[in-house]
Motif scaffolding. Structure first.
Motif, PDB file in Angstrom:
ATOM      1  N   ARG A   1     -30.560  34.876   8.099  1.00 19.83           N
ATOM      2  CA  ARG A   1     -29.948  36.206   8.160  1.00 19.83           C
ATOM      3  C   ARG A   1     -30.631  37.147   7.172  1.00 19.83           C
ATOM      4  NH1 ARG A   1     -27.889  33.615  11.601  1.00 19.83           N
ATOM      5  NH2 ARG A   1     -25.701  33.394  12.141  1.00 19.83           N
ATOM      6  N   THR A   2     -30.646  38.424   7.521  1.00 15.76           N
ATOM      7  CA  THR A   2     -31.088  39.417   6.553  1.00 15.76           C
ATOM      8  C   THR A   2     -30.008  39.533   5.487  1.00 15.76           C
ATOM      9  OG1 THR A   2     -30.142  41.211   7.882  1.00 15.76           O
ATOM     10  CG2 THR A   2     -32.503  40.720   8.189  1.00 15.76           C
ATOM     11  N   LEU A   3     -30.438  39.865   4.276  1.00 20.71           N
ATOM     12  CA  LEU A   3     -29.526  39.883   3.136  1.00 20.71           C
ATOM     13  C   LEU A   3     -29.846  41.080   2.254  1.00 20.71           C
ATOM     14  CD1 LEU A   3     -27.515  38.062   1.292  1.00 20.71           C
ATOM     15  CD2 LEU A   3     -29.622  37.415   0.140  1.00 20.71           C
ATOM     16  N   SER A   4     -28.798  41.718   1.748  1.00 18.74           N
ATOM     17  CA  SER A   4     -29.000  42.769   0.747  1.00 18.74           C
ATOM     18  C   SER A   4     -28.004  42.560  -0.382  1.00 18.74           C
ATOM     19  CB  SER A   4     -28.816  44.169   1.357  1.00 18.74           C
ATOM     20  OG  SER A   4     -27.482  44.397   1.724  1.00 18.74           O
TER      21      SER A   4
ATOM     22  N   LEU B   1     -26.798  50.113 -11.286  1.00 23.85           N
ATOM     23  CA  LEU B   1     -28.197  50.532 -11.308  1.00 23.85           C
ATOM     24  C   LEU B   1     -28.552  51.357 -10.070  1.00 23.85           C
ATOM     25  CD1 LEU B   1     -29.849  47.185 -12.492  1.00 23.85           C
ATOM     26  CD2 LEU B   1     -29.321  49.214 -13.881  1.00 23.85           C
ATOM     27  N   ASP B   2     -27.657  51.365  -9.083  1.00 23.60           N
ATOM     28  CA  ASP B   2     -27.865  52.015  -7.791  1.00 23.60           C
ATOM     29  C   ASP B   2     -29.213  51.623  -7.191  1.00 23.60           C
ATOM     30  OD1 ASP B   2     -27.040  53.461  -5.597  1.00 23.60           O
ATOM     31  OD2 ASP B   2     -27.912  55.342  -6.319  1.00 23.60           O
ATOM     32  N   VAL B   3     -29.406  50.320  -7.085  1.00 19.38           N
ATOM     33  CA  VAL B   3     -30.606  49.746  -6.497  1.00 19.38           C
ATOM     34  C   VAL B   3     -30.170  48.596  -5.591  1.00 19.38           C
ATOM     35  CG1 VAL B   3     -31.026  48.121  -8.381  1.00 19.38           C
ATOM     36  CG2 VAL B   3     -32.946  48.924  -7.017  1.00 19.38           C
ATOM     37  N   THR B   4     -30.939  48.364  -4.525  1.00 23.06           N
ATOM     38  CA  THR B   4     -30.610  47.290  -3.597  1.00 23.06           C
ATOM     39  C   THR B   4     -31.806  46.368  -3.431  1.00 23.06           C
ATOM     40  OG1 THR B   4     -29.074  48.715  -2.392  1.00 23.06           O
ATOM     41  CG2 THR B   4     -29.814  46.735  -1.257  1.00 23.06           C
ATOM     42  N   PHE B   5     -31.551  45.085  -3.582  1.00 25.06           N
ATOM     43  CA  PHE B   5     -32.549  44.061  -3.310  1.00 25.06           C
ATOM     44  C   PHE B   5     -32.402  43.670  -1.847  1.00 25.06           C
ATOM     45  CE2 PHE B   5     -31.721  43.721  -7.824  1.00 25.06           C
ATOM     46  CZ  PHE B   5     -33.012  43.678  -8.347  1.00 25.06           C
ATOM     47  N   MET B   6     -33.493  43.701  -1.119  1.00 25.71           N
ATOM     48  CA  MET B   6     -33.501  43.372   0.300  1.00 25.71           C
ATOM     49  C   MET B   6     -34.276  42.081   0.507  1.00 25.71           C
ATOM     50  SD  MET B   6     -31.908  45.975   1.618  1.00 25.71           S
ATOM     51  CE  MET B   6     -32.231  45.648   3.335  1.00 25.71           C
ATOM     52  N   GLY B   7     -33.784  41.255   1.406  1.00 27.75           N
ATOM     53  CA  GLY B   7     -34.484  40.012   1.679  1.00 27.75           C
ATOM     54  C   GLY B   7     -33.888  39.282   2.850  1.00 27.75           C
ATOM     55  N   ARG B   8     -34.043  37.984   2.807  1.00 31.56           N
ATOM     56  CA  ARG B   8     -33.592  37.140   3.905  1.00 31.56           C
ATOM     57  C   ARG B   8     -33.064  35.830   3.328  1.00 31.56           C
ATOM     58  NH1 ARG B   8     -34.453  38.400   8.714  1.00 31.56           N
ATOM     59  NH2 ARG B   8     -33.813  36.965  10.304  1.00 31.56           N
TER      60      ARG B   8
ATOM     61  N   LEU C   1     -36.662  37.336  -1.401  1.00 33.15           N
ATOM     62  CA  LEU C   1     -36.594  38.769  -1.685  1.00 33.15           C
ATOM     63  C   LEU C   1     -37.871  39.445  -1.197  1.00 33.15           C
ATOM     64  CD1 LEU C   1     -35.080  38.760  -5.273  1.00 33.15           C
ATOM     65  CD2 LEU C   1     -33.920  39.221  -3.109  1.00 33.15           C
ATOM     66  N   HIS C   2     -37.704  40.566  -0.474  1.00 31.48           N
ATOM     67  CA  HIS C   2     -38.853  41.269   0.085  1.00 31.48           C
ATOM     68  C   HIS C   2     -39.072  42.639  -0.532  1.00 31.48           C
ATOM     69  CE1 HIS C   2     -39.225  38.192   3.123  1.00 31.48           C
ATOM     70  NE2 HIS C   2     -37.990  38.394   3.525  1.00 31.48           N
ATOM     71  N   ASP C   3     -37.993  43.298  -0.932  1.00 33.38           N
ATOM     72  CA  ASP C   3     -38.132  44.685  -1.359  1.00 33.38           C
ATOM     73  C   ASP C   3     -36.979  45.058  -2.287  1.00 33.38           C
ATOM     74  OD1 ASP C   3     -39.309  47.166  -1.454  1.00 33.38           O
ATOM     75  OD2 ASP C   3     -38.710  47.781   0.558  1.00 33.38           O
ATOM     76  N   THR C   4     -37.219  46.065  -3.087  1.00 38.19           N
ATOM     77  CA  THR C   4     -36.185  46.674  -3.924  1.00 38.19           C
ATOM     78  C   THR C   4     -36.213  48.156  -3.626  1.00 38.19           C
ATOM     79  OG1 THR C   4     -36.633  45.023  -5.636  1.00 38.19           O
ATOM     80  CG2 THR C   4     -35.351  46.949  -6.286  1.00 38.19           C
ATOM     81  N   VAL C   5     -35.068  48.705  -3.227  1.00 37.58           N
ATOM     82  CA  VAL C   5     -35.014  50.117  -2.845  1.00 37.58           C
ATOM     83  C   VAL C   5     -33.956  50.840  -3.671  1.00 37.58           C
ATOM     84  CG1 VAL C   5     -35.827  49.678  -0.500  1.00 37.58           C
ATOM     85  CG2 VAL C   5     -33.382  49.694  -0.951  1.00 37.58           C
ATOM     86  N   PRO C   6     -34.178  52.112  -3.957  1.00 36.22           N
ATOM     87  CA  PRO C   6     -33.151  52.876  -4.675  1.00 36.22           C
ATOM     88  C   PRO C   6     -31.947  53.130  -3.770  1.00 36.22           C
ATOM     89  CG  PRO C   6     -34.991  54.290  -4.083  1.00 36.22           C
ATOM     90  CD  PRO C   6     -35.365  52.902  -3.683  1.00 36.22           C
TER      91      PRO C   6
ATOM     92  N   ALA D   1     -28.093  45.054   6.343  1.00 38.37           N
ATOM     93  CA  ALA D   1     -28.423  43.634   6.433  1.00 38.37           C
ATOM     94  C   ALA D   1     -27.256  42.897   7.080  1.00 38.37           C
ATOM     95  CB  ALA D   1     -28.703  43.081   5.040  1.00 38.37           C
ATOM     96  N   GLN D   2     -27.515  41.732   7.608  1.00 41.01           N
ATOM     97  CA  GLN D   2     -26.455  40.945   8.241  1.00 41.01           C
ATOM     98  C   GLN D   2     -25.455  40.413   7.222  1.00 41.01           C
ATOM     99  OE1 GLN D   2     -29.558  38.630  10.150  1.00 41.01           O
ATOM    100  NE2 GLN D   2     -28.581  39.015  12.133  1.00 41.01           N
ATOM    101  N   ILE D   3     -25.925  40.145   5.997  1.00 39.06           N
ATOM    102  CA  ILE D   3     -25.055  39.739   4.889  1.00 39.06           C
ATOM    103  C   ILE D   3     -25.299  40.724   3.762  1.00 39.06           C
ATOM    104  CG2 ILE D   3     -24.504  37.936   3.213  1.00 39.06           C
ATOM    105  CD1 ILE D   3     -25.549  35.887   5.274  1.00 39.06           C
TER     106      ILE D   3
END
Length: 115
Positions: free
Chosen positions: A33-36, A42-49, A57-62, A69-71
Motif C-alpha cells: 500500500r502507499t503510505l504517508s 513540522l508541516d511536512v509529509t513523508f511519502m512512501g510505500r 520512503l520515497h519523498d518528503t513534501v511540505p 495515500a492508501q494508509i
C-alpha cells in the motif's frame, strides 16, 4: 521538537522493526500500500510505500500531499520518535487523538493487530 531528520530516522527504525517482526505483526504489515506520514508540527509529509513488510520512503513534501495515500498517519514529530523508541503506546496515543490513522476498512482491520 523533533527535526525532519529525526522523524525520517524514526520511520527508518520503524521499518527495520517491522521487517524483523513475526507472527501477527508480520501478517498485519504484509500489505502493498502507499503510505504517508504527516508530521503536524513540522508541516511536512513523508511519502512512501508499505511493501514486503517494510516501509520504503520515497519523498518528503511540505504540507499535506496532493494525492492521498492508501494508509495515512498524522502526528507530531516528538510522538513519532517516542512511539518508535517504545516510550509512547500507539493505541493510547491514537485513543487520545495524538495520532491519526486513516485507511480503508480492510486495511484497518489488518492493522488493528498492531494495537
Amino acid at each position: 521538537m523533533a527535526t525532519i531528520t529525526e522523524c525520517r530516522g524514526a520511520l527508518e527504525r520503524l521499518s527495520d522493526n517491522l521487517l524483523r517482526a513475526d507472527g501477527e505483526v508480520r501478517d498485519a504489515v504484509a500489505l502493498d500500500r502507499t503510505l504517508s506520514c504527516h508530521i503536524t508540527d513540522l508541516d511536512v509529509t513523508f511519502m512512501g510505500r508499505l511493501a514486503d513488510g517494510r516501509i520504503e520512503l520515497h519523498d518528503t513534501v511540505p504540507g499535506r500531499p496532493g494525492t492521498k495515500a492508501q494508509i495515512r498517519l498524522s502526528m507530531a514529530g516528538d510522538d513519532l520518535v517516542a512511539m518508535v523508541e517504545g516510550q509512547l503506546n500507539f493505541a493510547r496515543a491514537w485513543a487520545a487523538g495524538r495520532v491519526r490513522l486513516e485507511a480503508g476498512i480492510r486495511d484497518l482491520m489488518r492493522l488493528r493487530k498492531l494495537l
